[in-house]
Scaffold this motif. Structure first.
Motif, short mmCIF file in Angstrom:
data_model
loop_
_atom_site.label_atom_id
_atom_site.label_comp_id
_atom_site.label_asym_id
_atom_site.label_seq_id
_atom_site.Cartn_x
_atom_site.Cartn_y
_atom_site.Cartn_z
N SER A 161 -30.44 -23.91 48.83
CA SER A 161 -31.95 -24.73 48.80
C SER A 161 -32.80 -23.95 48.84
O SER A 161 -33.27 -22.52 50.15
CB SER A 161 -31.86 -25.42 50.24
N GLN B 106 -30.97 -30.26 43.20
CA GLN B 106 -29.83 -29.45 43.69
C GLN B 106 -29.16 -29.57 41.78
O GLN B 106 -27.79 -29.40 41.27
CB GLN B 106 -28.52 -30.13 44.50
N GLY C 98 -26.25 -25.81 49.57
CA GLY C 98 -25.33 -26.65 49.08
C GLY C 98 -23.72 -26.61 48.28
O GLY C 98 -23.22 -28.26 48.59
N GLU C 99 -23.53 -26.40 47.58
CA GLU C 99 -22.54 -26.29 47.26
C GLU C 99 -21.94 -24.81 46.99
O GLU C 99 -22.73 -23.58 46.24
CB GLU C 99 -22.07 -27.20 46.45
#
Ligand code: URA
Length: 436
Positions: free
Chosen positions: A238, A211, A430-431
């Motif tokens: 992901s 990541q 994730g973000e």
């Protein structure tokens, strides 16, 4: 200027000037520099990296190597969406029509699959008659009439990238952050949309294995977008396991249609709806994420999203009935179920290896120009964290022949890791990286 000096400068870790990068790319595009010198330079960049200024200079030089469409001069806002590539990644097929159905224009050029990752154009071509090769005039005409166009990557755009990507593929220099950033962003800038959403993948099936590396790549690309006055946002997502259940062209097309109808697997459906909502907020179509999510839900519930996909497919010569009735999509003659070899929780599904098995079934290409079979692939019956008993369905093989299907069993079983204890599964998104 001498190419050998620029190679040695980069080999010794020095930064190249803007003029040097411009010259190198210009000369290479004109075939005035041989591949072996550019290959050496690419390896030097791979090993030594580039600073932010060099990376944006390289991006702009590659963008200028060919035609620039500047779609935002024709329709505005107009969005583009790009994934760094993965296995089972049919997100564009759902996000693009849903966004257009919500009233924001989408001008998209997509690639073909190469290696273990699939390509949106190949998936679209599982629809009979669909034409991805469009002239500039056709691209613009379809975009203006239908608020959406889904074309293949034009050879005239960023041709320096086309040449360099082919070299990188055979010189082990693909997974370099500045080279990936410049490759992707040069094409985005050449199309010239007003807004871009990047889906930067990390994990076993992605170029960026962690990541942190995906974040680093995303930040560089978002900043390049900002410098070029293109509103760019990146979702870090992901690719630890294949996305959704289907891997393979017609199978993924059917799953994308299910997502548009609100009947797709929960994880990938949520990712698609979230990306559309981001685009609606970025372009000011919605004031905030909750308003955007309501618009997306309405486009799914009313059938407007799936109708938009049928509309663009018909506009590009495809048989829209295959969208309305996915049972009409091509199917493989052999379907074989592989069952769980033991009881337990699924602790790992190697996305890259799953992608390679699908390729070997005919769904992908080992080299550019290989014919693919749109019917073949895999349908995962269980995902990370699921608990299975021995003998329960694990993955269904869609193959051309019984022997091809049987030949994949062991390779497929080797993709799975098992655990006695329950497994925690990380979040798919994730973000989100916004411009600074
Ligand atoms: N996708 C691209 O277009 N270029 C890269 O270098 C990697 C992924």
């Amino acid at each position: 200027m001498q190419v050998v000096e620029l190679i040695s400068k980069k080999r010794d870790g020095e930064a190249l000037t803007t003029e040097e990068i411009d010259w190198l790319i210009d000369q290479y595009t004109k075939n005035a520099i041989p591949d072996y010198q550019i290959a050496a330079w690419l390896m030097a960049v791979y090993l030594r990296g580039m600073n932010a200024r060099e990376t944006s200079d390289l991006t702009l030089a590659m963008m200028r190597s060919g035609e620039q469409l500047r779609v935002r001069d024709i329709v505005t806002p107009v969005v583009d969406k790009h994934s760094t590539g993965g296995v089972g990644d049919k997100v564009t097929l759902a996000v693009a029509p849903l966004t257009a159905a919500c009233g924001v224009a989408v001008g998209k050029m997509s690639g073909r699959g190469l290696g273990h990752t699939g390509g949106t154009v190949d998936k679209l071509e599982s629809i009979q008659g669909f034409r991805a090769t469009l002239s500039r005039a056709e691209f613009i005409d379809i975009l203006v009439k239908h608020n959406i166009v889904l074309a293949g990557q034009s050879q005239d755009m960023a041709p320096a990238d086309g040449k360099m990507y082919a070299l990188r593929d055979v010189t082990a220099t693909v997974s370099s952050l500045p080279l990936i950033a410049a490759s992707i962003m040069s094409k985005k800038l050449a199309i010239g949309s007003s807004h871009v959403l990047l889906d930067v993948k990390f994990g076993s099936g992605a170029f960026m294995k962690t990541q942190e590396l995906a974040r680093e790549l995303a930040v560089v690309m978002v900043e390049i977008g900002k410098l070029a006055d293109m509103h760019t946002v990146a979702a870090i997502t992901s690719m630890e396991q294949p996305l959704g259940h289907a891997v393979g062209n017609a199978l993924e097309m059917a799953e994308a249609i299910a997502i548009l109808r609100g009947e797709g697997p929960v994880d990938i459906s949520e990712l698609c709806y979230h990306e559309v909502a981001e685009l609606l907020v970025m372009t000011g179509k919605a004031a905030n994420m909750s308003e955007a999510e309501r618009q997306v839900e309405q486009a799914v519930r009313s059938g407007a999203g799936v109708a938009k996909l049928a509309e663009v497919i018909a506009a590009q010569g495809g048989d829209a009935r295959q969208v309305e009735r996915p049972a009409l999509l091509p199917t493989a003659p052999v379907r074989t179920m592989v069952t769980a070899p033991r009881s337990g929780y699924i602790a790992g599904i190697d996305a890259e290896q799953i992608g390679l098995v699908s390729m070997r079934l005919g769904a992908g290409r080992f080299k550019k120009g290989d014919q693919i079979d749109h019917r073949t692939g895999l349908v995962l019956q269980a995902k990370l964290g699921d608990q299975l008993r021995a003998g329960e369905p694990l993955v269904e093989i869609h193959a051309r022949t019984v022997s091809e299907a049987e030949g994949m069993r062991d390779a497929l079983l080797a993709c799975y890791r098992w655990s006695e204890a329950p497994v925690t599964v990380g979040l798919l998104i994730g973000e989100i990286i916004h411009p600074s």
